[in-house]
Design an enzyme around this catalytic site. Structure first.
Site, mmCIF file in Angstrom:
data_model
loop_
_atom_site.group_PDB
_atom_site.id
_atom_site.type_symbol
_atom_site.label_atom_id
_atom_site.label_comp_id
_atom_site.label_asym_id
_atom_site.label_seq_id
_atom_site.Cartn_x
_atom_site.Cartn_y
_atom_site.Cartn_z
ATOM 1 N N ASP A 240 73.233 24.086 -2.249
ATOM 2 C CA ASP A 240 72.163 24.760 -1.615
ATOM 3 C C ASP A 240 71.335 25.777 -2.832
ATOM 4 O OD1 ASP A 240 69.655 25.463 -0.216
ATOM 5 O OD2 ASP A 240 70.860 26.934 0.871
ATOM 6 N N GLU B 211 66.890 17.885 -2.659
ATOM 7 C CA GLU B 211 65.391 17.455 -2.485
ATOM 8 C C GLU B 211 64.951 17.088 -1.064
ATOM 9 O OE1 GLU B 211 62.692 16.601 -3.955
ATOM 10 O OE2 GLU B 211 63.088 15.000 -5.365
ATOM 11 N N HIS C 233 64.241 22.044 -2.656
ATOM 12 C CA HIS C 233 63.668 21.566 -3.779
ATOM 13 C C HIS C 233 61.973 21.327 -3.540
ATOM 14 C CE1 HIS C 233 63.466 20.347 -8.231
ATOM 15 N NE2 HIS C 233 62.836 19.370 -7.742
ATOM 16 N N ASP D 141 57.140 17.800 -5.157
ATOM 17 C CA ASP D 141 56.159 17.321 -6.044
ATOM 18 C C ASP D 141 54.586 17.077 -5.350
ATOM 19 O OD1 ASP D 141 56.376 14.831 -5.316
ATOM 20 O OD2 ASP D 141 56.794 13.827 -7.299
#
Length: 958
Positions: free
Chosen positions: A501, A510, A463, A128
């Site tokens: 994965d 993450e 991610h 993010d």
């Protein structure tokens, strides 16, 4: 990540001795641990250390990123430099500070009077783009600690300059976020920028994130809104930076130390926990204050900082920060957690143990935690103490399945620091065993450090928005990441050594700045212990393959003797770095020579717009101008489509019709076959060099008819595959741009000579009449009227009869669980049959079901029931880069280790899948390659495919 600080420790009342007196800084020393030669170790720690730093280049926020270490990252979140305060007529207050507080401290917060604060810089938290408080300062301090302890390793491996650059990006941000009055007192400290709930609705590159749509707020610690945990962690980071910089830039080091002291005083004065919007909650601040105090002591030699930690009353009760975990000097404590963003006691006591090696309590707290982590490989000194962290079957210490590798790496850093100061090599050996597991010596067989040792040998789907590079706010598109997230440590395995994965899995996959914090220091420590002589990679990172960033696709919708209806799709696929364009235009060239011959003119031609995607998105239509004459005498003209008033990234569709009037005898003469931009156009969208694209009036792609350009030779076919069958081979490849046919060529020796055996128009060919057990070699070339491409890369295949142990021993059965071809979900069901004589592991097998999406919408895979258990079945929906007949996507089903094996003569039992679009709109399965509504009982079906270790063993791909 949503979790909170843990009160992780075990009290003991066992009469541990009183704290020993402090040593002076000048008497501090450490024991050198003999380094092993690089050829005694399996992995290159210098290369891993090198790559691990590039992850932080991918995480940078602010200005000055463009042109840096990663070509695919650019400046981002530029509005962080002017967060509005809501004063003097500026925009509404975007901070948590009250209007009264802002007005009272306006001279400090807004010295230039622009009504805003500058909190730019720093690092994104994870995939993010929020700059969260505790992870930011924890990472800054832990990276700085690793550099402080193992600086020689950075220097010898050539990483010192890069590491200092990353550390300074952190400390510059922390300094910029610290607001002090004329007396030097901190009046406000910014510790978070962005809102996780808002930010997490976006999935795309940070350079393209719209601050109006995803507003970024700034959160401050003040006397009104204390956040002593946040301020103390920042103080620790700046104190460490002062130590790391004192011999390189004494003035900068002094600035860091002065601000560290001020932040520590601020944290002591205004106690209270900061806000994290529920993502990184803190339960207490005593560990953070201790972390700051121990490093301020290391930087100043002032014992008052140590007394803040371990002060006691006359009764032996702790009155310092340690009272949070230990009641009195008669008690002890066992740390069953680890140094991490949410509690730093592990780092506190490790540093205290190295500063005061004669203090038995500090040593016990530090050493016991590492023994606990070793799972018993390093025994507690008390033979009756059997309290150890349970290891996975593969020997990996897992304290939490959410980000297991980051916790383990932090424990490794602590172990290597302890080994450095005590000379006990067993702690370093344990760290090495754990790092080797992370690097690929594990049951999954690949590395959890992205790109190490190679992208193919590591996790591929972290991610992470920027590396993934979606243009559609969709984690599933594209299927493969656009960029390698070099050096990122993914979450890691669970207690059964299983890892997933998958891009969408933020538990297993993450990545975050705190994940790499311990990793970097541990890699440096391992280099110092075991990697002497190892070298990093030269000319790293490699340049990414250059592609056309701007181009147009063309698709023929319909045409007749009166009109041509075409869809143009203009593309801005910039990735180095991604950015919006506001000056895009395209031209469509056409000829009216047939109209001129019939006595008509350009006034008999008109253009109508049927669909304008940009207008649908923003309300601003594409500007259409023309027709303009290129050569009026021969009848060559063009229309220009201009997106200059719109920001474009990705693609925009524009469907239009060119319409010719009938002549005075009511006859139609429109003939598009001689139109320049009509060249090569079909009912399948394809890139067209005959539709030139312009940026701010300059042609950046394609050819104009007056430029003397001739038709373009097709590109070389790519991704050639040859699949074995019984006395036959199926050869397939990706379609080439501008190709009208393909030549399939075969040889019986590698490298040729090749003989052309077929000329086809599709991108597949079945070569029959072959001899089983002989190997054949294939290449393919593409051709059109301009010429023939070079041959593709070679593919080879050995046809085989269907015998045990050879392809053909496995069969895939299918039935339609839902025979309605037009509803809002489809339900393929499968059964794998083993006709061979030996067992086959289901985890080696992959199923693909081929279909058309019918509208590029996000979709969901569901396992409704499986005999092997849905927990052992994973499915992903893959958009094909090039559509084929009956398929532009496929469902791929794989099996986890828990699915077990397929015994000889046995079957997997039913596997019931279900797929739907997230908006529940309908599919049209009638033309889907794998769909057959007549198959309501399990039947062998060659339109579904089965792969064993990546090799096609059943079925025919479309």
């Amino acid at each position: 990540m949503k979790t909170s600080k843990r009160f992780l420790g075990v009290f003991q009342t066992c009469g541990v001795a009183v704290l020993a007196t402090a040593m002076t800084l000048s008497s501090l020393s450490f024991l050198a641990v003999p380094a092993k030669a690089a050829d005694d170790v399996k992995y290159n720690y210098a290369e891993a250390l090198q790559k691990s730093l590039y992850f932080y280049d991918a995480e940078k926020s602010g200005q000055g990123i463009t042109g840096g270490h990663l070509e695919w990252r650019g400046d981002s979140e530029l509005t962080d430099s002017h967060i509005p305060l809501g004063i003097d007529g500026t925009s509404a207050n975007m901070t948590n500070m009250s209007a009264n507080f802002i007005n009272s401290n306006k001279a400090v917060l807004d010295p230039d009077g622009n009504g805003s604060v500058d909190v730019s810089g720093g690092f994104h938290d994870a995939g993010d783009h929020v700059k969260f408080g505790l992870p930011q300062s924890y990472t800054a301090s832990t990276l700085g600690w690793g550099f402080y302890e193992f600086r020689d390793a950075f220097r010898q491996s050539g990483q010192e300059e890069h590491m200092l650059e990353e550390l300074k990006w952190f400390s510059d941000y922390l300094l910029r976020s610290t607001f002090r009055d004329s007396s030097g007192n901190v009046i406000a400290f910014n510790y978070m920028v962005g809102n996780g709930t808002v930010d997490h609705t976006y999935w795309g590159p940070p350079e393209l994130q719209d601050s109006a749509k995803y507003p970024r707020t700034a959160t401050f610690a003040t006397a009104e809104t204390p956040a002593s945990d946040q301020a103390a962690e920042a103080a620790a980071a700046l104190a460490i930076m002062s130590l790391n910089m004192k011999n390189d830039d004494a003035q900068y080091a002094a600035t860091c130390l002065d601000n560290a002291k001020a932040l520590y005083r601020f944290a002591q004065t205004y106690r209270g926990l900061g806000n994290s919007d529920g993502f990184y909650n803190s339960s207490f601040d005593e560990d953070d204050l201790s972390w700051a105090a121990v490093w301020l002591y290391a930087a100043t030699g002032d014992m008052n900082y140590i007394h803040d930690i371990n002060a006691t009353g006359p009764d032996g009760m702790y009155t310092g920060y340690m009272k949070k975990i230990i009641r009195s000097t008669s008690d002890s404590w066992q740390n069953i957690w680890v140094h991490s963003w949410d509690t730093v006691w592990g780092g506190v006591f490790m540093k205290l143990a190295t500063l005061f090696p004669d203090n038995p309590d500090f040593d016990y707290f530090a050493r016991w935690n590492l023994e606990y982590w070793s799972g018993g490989k390093i025994q507690h000194k008390d033979p009756n103490d059997k309290n150890y962290l349970k290891q996975s079957p593969g020997g990996f210490g897992v304290i939490s399945t959410w980000g297991s590798a980051r916790y383990n790496a932090a424990a490794q850093l602590c172990a290597l620091v302890y080994s450095k100061y005590t000379g006990q090599t067993d702690f370093a050996e344990w760290a090495k065993s754990q790092m080797d597991y992370i690097m690929g010596d594990n049951p999954m067989g690949y590395s959890y450090i992205v790109g190490f040792p190679t992208p193919q040998q590591s996790a591929k789907h972290p991610h992470h928005r920027a590396a993934h590079g979606s243009k559609t706010n969709n984690m599933l598109t594209p299927t493969e990441h656009r960029h390698v997230l070099w050096g990122a440590l993914v979450g890691g395995p669970d207690t059964d050594d299983v890892h997933n994965d998958v891009t969408t899995d933020y538990v297993y996959n993450e990545v975050a700045i705190d994940y790499n914090a311990g990793l970097v220091g541990a890699l440096a420590g391992l280099y110092q212990h075991y990697g002497q002589g190892q070298q990093p990679l030269a000319d790293f990172p490699p340049k990414e393959e250059k592609t056309d960033e701007y181009y147009a696709e063309a698709k023929l919708e319909q045409e007749n003797t009166e009109r041509s209806q075409v869809t143009l799709t203009v593309h801005n696929e910039s990735v180095h770095p991604p950015h919006f364009e506001t000056g895009m235009a395209a031209r469509y060239y056409f000829s009216i020579s047939e109209l001129l011959a019939a006595g008509q003119s350009i006034s008999d031609v008109s253009l109508e717009i049927y669909y304008d995607e940009q207008k649908t998105i923003s309300g601003v239509p594409v500007k259409v101008t023309g027709p303009f004459a290129v050569d009026a005498a021969t009848g060559t003209y063009y229309y220009q489509f201009d997106w200059a008033d719109s920001q474009i990234y990705g693609d925009r569709d524009l469907q239009f019709g060119l319409i010719a009037k009938q002549d005075h005898n009511y006859k139609s003469h429109w003939d598009p076959t001689n139109d320049w931009s009509h060249t090569g156009i079909t009912k399948t969208a394809a890139i067209s060099p005959y539709v030139p694209v312009y940026l701010n009036g300059v042609k950046v792609y394609g050819n104009e008819p007056d430029s003397g350009s001739s038709p373009i030779v097709p590109t070389v076919p790519k991704d050639l595959k040859a699949t074995a069958g019984n006395a036959q081979a199926t050869v397939s490849w990706n379609t080439s741009n501008w190709a009208t046919s393909y030549s399939v060529k075969r040889a019986t020796t590698s490298g040729g000579p090749y003989t052309t055996i077929a000329t086809v128009t599709s991108a597949t060919y079945i070569d029959t009449g072959l001899t089983n057990d002989n190997t054949y070699y294939y290449v393919v070339s593409a051709a059109n009227s301009a010429g023939e491409s070079e041959d593709s890369d070679q593919a080879s295949v050995t046809p085989q009869a269907s015998e045990d142990g050879k392809p053909g021993a496995l069969a895939l059965q299918y039935r339609a669980g839902d025979t309605n071809a037009g509803d809002n979900q489809f339900k393929p069901q499968f059964n794998i049959v083993n006709n061979g004589s030996s067992a086959v592991s289901l985890s080696d097998l992959t199923i693909r079901y081929w279909y058309t999406i019918d509208g590029d919408k996000p979709q969901t895979f569901n396992c409704d029931w499986a005999q092997v258990g849905c927990s052992s079945v994973s499915g992903k929906l893959v958009k094909m880069p090039t559509a084929k007949a009956g398929a532009d996507a496929y469902l791929e089903i794989t099996f986890g280790p828990g699915a077990g094996s397929l015994v000889a003569g046995g079957s997997s039992g039913e596997i019931q899948a279900r797929i739907n679009k997230n908006d529940w709109t309908n599919y049209n399965e009638a033309d889907d390659y794998s769909f057959d509504p007549t198959k309501t009982l399990f039947t062998n079906w060659d339109h579904v495919t089965l792969y064993q270790n990546g090799t096609l063993v059943w079925g025919i791909e479309p």
